[in-house]
Motif scaffolding. Structure first.
Motif, PDB file in Angstrom:
ATOM      1  N   SER A   7     -12.730   3.896  12.691  1.00 38.17           N
ATOM      2  CA  SER A   7     -14.029   3.251  12.499  1.00 38.17           C
ATOM      3  C   SER A   7     -14.222   3.025  11.001  1.00 38.17           C
ATOM      4  O   SER A   7     -13.473   3.551  10.178  1.00 38.17           O
ATOM      5  N   ALA A   8     -15.233   2.238  10.658  1.00 37.64           N
ATOM      6  CA  ALA A   8     -15.484   1.950   9.245  1.00 37.64           C
ATOM      7  C   ALA A   8     -16.939   1.538   9.052  1.00 37.64           C
ATOM      8  O   ALA A   8     -17.572   1.011   9.973  1.00 37.64           O
ATOM      9  N   THR A   9     -17.446   1.776   7.851  1.00 31.71           N
ATOM     10  CA  THR A   9     -18.827   1.426   7.503  1.00 31.71           C
ATOM     11  C   THR A   9     -18.879   0.947   6.059  1.00 31.71           C
ATOM     12  O   THR A   9     -18.212   1.513   5.184  1.00 31.71           O
ATOM     13  N   VAL A  10     -19.666  -0.086   5.834  1.00 31.87           N
ATOM     14  CA  VAL A  10     -19.957  -0.554   4.475  1.00 31.87           C
ATOM     15  C   VAL A  10     -21.465  -0.754   4.356  1.00 31.87           C
ATOM     16  O   VAL A  10     -22.088  -1.348   5.247  1.00 31.87           O
ATOM     17  N   ILE A  11     -22.052  -0.255   3.267  1.00 33.87           N
ATOM     18  CA  ILE A  11     -23.487  -0.405   3.012  1.00 33.87           C
ATOM     19  C   ILE A  11     -23.681  -0.858   1.575  1.00 33.87           C
ATOM     20  O   ILE A  11     -23.047  -0.328   0.660  1.00 33.87           O
ATOM     21  N   LEU A  12     -24.549  -1.840   1.383  1.00 35.06           N
ATOM     22  CA  LEU A  12     -25.000  -2.239   0.036  1.00 35.06           C
ATOM     23  C   LEU A  12     -26.500  -1.985  -0.057  1.00 35.06           C
ATOM     24  O   LEU A  12     -27.246  -2.363   0.847  1.00 35.06           O
ATOM     25  N   MET A  13     -26.934  -1.346  -1.150  1.00 34.33           N
ATOM     26  CA  MET A  13     -28.353  -1.066  -1.361  1.00 34.33           C
ATOM     27  C   MET A  13     -28.757  -1.443  -2.780  1.00 34.33           C
ATOM     28  O   MET A  13     -27.934  -1.411  -3.708  1.00 34.33           O
ATOM     29  N   ARG A  14     -30.014  -1.791  -2.955  1.00 37.13           N
ATOM     30  CA  ARG A  14     -30.581  -2.008  -4.289  1.00 37.13           C
ATOM     31  C   ARG A  14     -31.144  -0.668  -4.762  1.00 37.13           C
ATOM     32  O   ARG A  14     -32.111  -0.167  -4.192  1.00 37.13           O
ATOM     33  N   PRO A  15     -30.553  -0.066  -5.805  1.00 36.36           N
ATOM     34  CA  PRO A  15     -30.907   1.313  -6.165  1.00 36.36           C
ATOM     35  C   PRO A  15     -32.336   1.477  -6.666  1.00 36.36           C
ATOM     36  O   PRO A  15     -32.935   2.534  -6.485  1.00 36.36           O
ATOM     37  N   GLN A  16     -32.902   0.458  -7.287  1.00 37.64           N
ATOM     38  CA  GLN A  16     -34.251   0.574  -7.837  1.00 37.64           C
ATOM     39  C   GLN A  16     -35.324   0.639  -6.754  1.00 37.64           C
ATOM     40  O   GLN A  16     -36.391   1.210  -6.962  1.00 37.64           O
ATOM     41  N   THR A  17     -35.047   0.062  -5.578  1.00 43.21           N
ATOM     42  CA  THR A  17     -36.062  -0.041  -4.521  1.00 43.21           C
ATOM     43  C   THR A  17     -35.669   0.637  -3.207  1.00 43.21           C
ATOM     44  O   THR A  17     -36.530   0.875  -2.368  1.00 43.21           O
ATOM     45  N   GLY A  18     -34.401   0.905  -3.019  1.00 45.96           N
ATOM     46  CA  GLY A  18     -33.935   1.446  -1.747  1.00 45.96           C
ATOM     47  C   GLY A  18     -33.722   0.399  -0.679  1.00 45.96           C
ATOM     48  O   GLY A  18     -33.452   0.735   0.483  1.00 45.96           O
ATOM     49  N   GLU A  19     -33.837  -0.887  -1.010  1.00 44.24           N
ATOM     50  CA  GLU A  19     -33.646  -1.956  -0.022  1.00 44.24           C
ATOM     51  C   GLU A  19     -32.180  -2.048   0.394  1.00 44.24           C
ATOM     52  O   GLU A  19     -31.289  -2.078  -0.455  1.00 44.24           O
ATOM     53  N   ILE A  20     -31.950  -2.085   1.688  1.00 40.43           N
ATOM     54  CA  ILE A  20     -30.598  -2.259   2.217  1.00 40.43           C
ATOM     55  C   ILE A  20     -30.292  -3.750   2.221  1.00 40.43           C
ATOM     56  O   ILE A  20     -30.942  -4.526   2.922  1.00 40.43           O
ATOM     57  N   LEU A  21     -29.295  -4.151   1.452  1.00 41.46           N
ATOM     58  CA  LEU A  21     -28.947  -5.563   1.311  1.00 41.46           C
ATOM     59  C   LEU A  21     -27.913  -6.007   2.340  1.00 41.46           C
ATOM     60  O   LEU A  21     -27.874  -7.179   2.715  1.00 41.46           O
ATOM     61  N   ALA A  22     -27.080  -5.084   2.778  1.00 42.11           N
ATOM     62  CA  ALA A  22     -26.068  -5.398   3.788  1.00 42.11           C
ATOM     63  C   ALA A  22     -25.641  -4.089   4.439  1.00 42.11           C
ATOM     64  O   ALA A  22     -25.605  -3.047   3.780  1.00 42.11           O
ATOM     65  N   LEU A  23     -25.318  -4.164   5.725  1.00 42.45           N
ATOM     66  CA  LEU A  23     -24.860  -2.981   6.458  1.00 42.45           C
ATOM     67  C   LEU A  23     -23.987  -3.455   7.613  1.00 42.45           C
ATOM     68  O   LEU A  23     -24.404  -4.291   8.411  1.00 42.45           O
ATOM     69  N   ALA A  24     -22.784  -2.926   7.671  1.00 42.79           N
ATOM     70  CA  ALA A  24     -21.860  -3.322   8.735  1.00 42.79           C
ATOM     71  C   ALA A  24     -21.031  -2.133   9.173  1.00 42.79           C
ATOM     72  O   ALA A  24     -20.650  -1.290   8.356  1.00 42.79           O
ATOM     73  N   ASN A  25     -20.748  -2.082  10.476  1.00 41.26           N
ATOM     74  CA  ASN A  25     -19.903  -1.047  11.066  1.00 41.26           C
ATOM     75  C   ASN A  25     -18.808  -1.694  11.897  1.00 41.26           C
ATOM     76  O   ASN A  25     -18.965  -2.801  12.393  1.00 41.26           O
ATOM     77  N   ARG A  26     -17.729  -0.976  12.023  1.00 40.20           N
ATOM     78  CA  ARG A  26     -16.692  -1.327  12.984  1.00 40.20           C
ATOM     79  C   ARG A  26     -16.345  -0.068  13.766  1.00 40.20           C
ATOM     80  O   ARG A  26     -16.244   0.987  13.172  1.00 40.20           O
ATOM     81  N   PRO A  27     -16.211  -0.188  15.111  1.00 38.40           N
ATOM     82  CA  PRO A  27     -16.256  -1.416  15.910  1.00 38.40           C
ATOM     83  C   PRO A  27     -17.670  -1.959  16.072  1.00 38.40           C
ATOM     84  O   PRO A  27     -18.646  -1.236  15.876  1.00 38.40           O
ATOM     85  N   ASN A  28     -17.736  -3.245  16.449  1.00 41.05           N
ATOM     86  CA  ASN A  28     -19.030  -3.905  16.646  1.00 41.05           C
ATOM     87  C   ASN A  28     -19.013  -4.684  17.956  1.00 41.05           C
ATOM     88  O   ASN A  28     -18.101  -4.522  18.771  1.00 41.05           O
TER      89      ASN A  28
END
Length: 592
Positions: free
Chosen positions: A254-275
């Motif tokens: 399995s795999a996971t990737v997350i992008l966040m904006r550190p100043q606000t905590g906003e999640i900019l992208a989130l993906a998992n495998r399998p999907n």
């Protein structure tokens, strides 16, 4: 007029008067005494309560790109009181709707008990088929009219459609057959998205056409609100592409990737495998539906060393230049090894070299209780309250449950179970100067007129480290990605990158760490001096060449490719480029 004629006339008048009197009594009986009963009978036949369906709210990304929307469809309904030829109608509908004729014939002949008439009457509302496309419904309506077949009408509805298919499946979620959200944002924002149906009472003539002037009580539907996420679909697309490439190359469990904006905590992208594809719900394994970013626990490995180092610097037990004796690679009292024999390392170099012994000694100086407090302060062992279902708290045992060597294992990310979201959120706290931000996935809720109903501003949970401490850790993390660090392959041309690798062995069935199964990761941010995003790349059991299953060799390059494309997409201005380095293959790394 003779007497006989007068008698006849009188009898005739009496008979006529009697008839009129009888008719009058009957009329009064029908119009007054039995008015309610016959009105109910008429209502049974001609008056119908029609539902006015509310439109479910649309889900958008931060730029207004539709992620979940509604497509108009029709529900085919039969009214048994209006059917004029059941056999022919069954033949036509079975062919047109691709349904078994016997099933259609049975539905057309259904009856229901009428309270007003105290007997069974033909059912006026039998659903023949749902979610019939608008174009097909129009063709059927015209064909029925041409054949002069009555008793079928079409109710306006809508079906949920996900334009991006598999993309963002674990974030957006989906609805069930009753249009109720059962996963993702569709579930957590159900109370805003669903709206409230209205109704109207209508009257139809003998052909089934509505008599519009006779519309009775009516209540308008209230459409659902629209939900705008913090997700940037452009960044999400980059993440999905690079994650698919990594899956193809390393074939992880399995795999996971997350992008966040550190100043606000906003999640900019989130993906998992399998999907899975949101538009195809049949036969999807439950394992594919899990949002692993929130529901899976992993030992974070050496990415966890930022917590110990930031804690020691915040408490001013050490400074970044303080030397720590690293026992030449083996700490006998704790049976702890480094991947390379080091004598004395500065606190800065403990991170750069990813020394297990060095970070263990920092935790020992902090003490059990103080170290535990910082682990919890960074958000480990508790849910973040992000607006997504299925989040778990992870596992952080209190000191009274530790073994004698726990204080030496936890600092390097063992004996701790964390979610990927917790790991990236902790790295955000380093990137923004020491503030733990609540992860945000929803930006705002608006009504169908575009007015803001509620918004979700950034929320600081607490300060977890001093600015001076995080600045020192930031400097060390930049060197981790430098020529002498363990994550050289995470570098992005033209930008300063800071980050930390993680390579943690997985526990086997016997409770011991094996040497063939790893969770590898890289958590980092760029530009290091003013981060636009923090990213985590995590792969569970990647298949790499022997001696190369490490975060610096597997996860770091994925971050580099994502960072390069994200920088172009966001229009980040490059800084003077540093010379490229190289990573030596086959390094003997235990946990980094």
């Amino acid at each position: 007029m003779n007497r006989t004629a007068r008698t006849r006339a009188l009898i005739t008048c009496l008979l006529l008067s009697g008839c009129y009197t009888a008719f009058s009594f009957r009329l009064v009986h029908l119009q007054v005494t039995q008015h309610g009963e016959y009105a109910a009978r008429a209502a049974d036949i001609h008056v119908k309560r029609q539902t006015i369906y509310a439109r479910r709210g649309v889900i958008y990304d931060i730029h207004g790109e539709s992620l979940a929307q509604n497509e108009p469809v029709r529900t085919v309904v039969a009214d048994g009181t209006l059917i004029n030829d059941r056999e022919e109608l069954a033949d036509f509908l079975a062919h047109a709707l691709k349904l078994p004729r016997a099933e259609v014939l049975e539905k057309l002949g259904r009856e229901k008990f009428s309270q007003s008439r105290q007997k069974n009457i033909p059912d006026q509302y039998v659903i023949l088929k749902k979610q019939v496309p608008e174009m097909l419904a129009t063709e059927l309506k015209d064909a029925l009219a041409a054949r002069k077949l009555r008793g079928v009408y079409f109710e306006q509805e809508s079906t949920r459609v996900y334009p991006n298919g598999q993309m963002l499946c674990h974030v957006v979620g989906f609805v069930n057959g009753e249009s109720v959200g059962v996963d993702g944002v569709e579930r957590t924002m159900e109370r805003f998205l669903r709206g409230h149906d209205g109704f109207r009472y209508t009257e139809r003539d003998r052909t089934g056409k509505e008599i519009v002037p006779y519309r009775a009580q009516e209540k308008e539907a209230r459409n659902g609100c629209n939900v705008r996420l913090t997700i940037d679909i452009g960044l999400q697309n980059i993440v999905e592409q690079e994650l698919d490439a990594a899956i193809k190359q390393f074939r992880p469990k399995s795999a996971t990737v997350i992008l966040m904006r550190p100043q606000t905590g906003e999640i900019l992208a989130l993906a998992n495998r399998p999907n899975f594809n949101l538009n195809v719900q049949e036969n999807v394994p439950l394992d594919h539906r899990r949002n692993r970013a929130l529901s899976d626990m992993v030992e974070p490995g050496s990415t966890f060393k930022i917590v110990t180092t930031a804690a020691a610097l915040t408490e001013r037990i050490v400074k970044s230049g303080t030397l720590i004796h690293c026992e030449n690679g083996f700490m006998a009292s704790a049976k702890l090894r480094d991947h390379h024999p080091y004598a004395d390392l500065s606190v800065n170099d403990i991170l750069v070299k990813s020394s297990n012994i060095g970070v263990a000694k920092l935790a020992i100086q902090l003490g059990d209780q103080k170290f535990y407090e910082y682990v919890r302060r960074f958000g480990f062992g508790e849910r973040s309250a992000v607006n997504l279902p299925g989040e778990i708290s992870g596992i952080v045992h209190p000191p009274h449950r530790w073994s004698k060597i726990s204080i030496t294992r936890m600092p390097m990310g063992h004996e701790v179970a964390a979610t990927p979201l917790q790991i990236v959120t902790a790295m955000c706290a380093i990137a923004n100067g020491g503030r733990l931000m609540m992860p945000q996935i929803v930006s705002e809720i608006t009504d169908d007129q575009g007015r803001i109903v509620t918004s979700f501003p950034p929320q600081e949970v607490r300060r977890v480290a001093s600015k001076e401490a995080t600045d020192a850790v930031n400097e060390a993390l930049q060197q981790v990605v430098g020529p002498k660090g363990t994550a050289q392959l995470a570098r992005v041309a033209g930008f300063t990158v800071a980050g930390k690798t993680g390579t943690s062995q997985k526990l086997g069935a016997d409770g011991r760490y094996g040497h063939d199964k790893y969770v590898v990761s890289f958590a980092g941010y760029m530009p290091a001096e003013n981060p636009a995003f923090v990213g985590l790349v995590l792969l569970d059991e990647p298949q790499a060449k022997p001696g190369q299953t490490y975060g610096g060799l597997v996860a770091a390059p994925v971050f580099s490719r994502i960072g390069e494309k994200a920088a172009r997409y966001l229009g980040l201005v490059p800084s003077p480029e540093e010379p490229a380095g190289s990573v030596m293959a086959g390094q003997n790394v235990r946990s980094r």
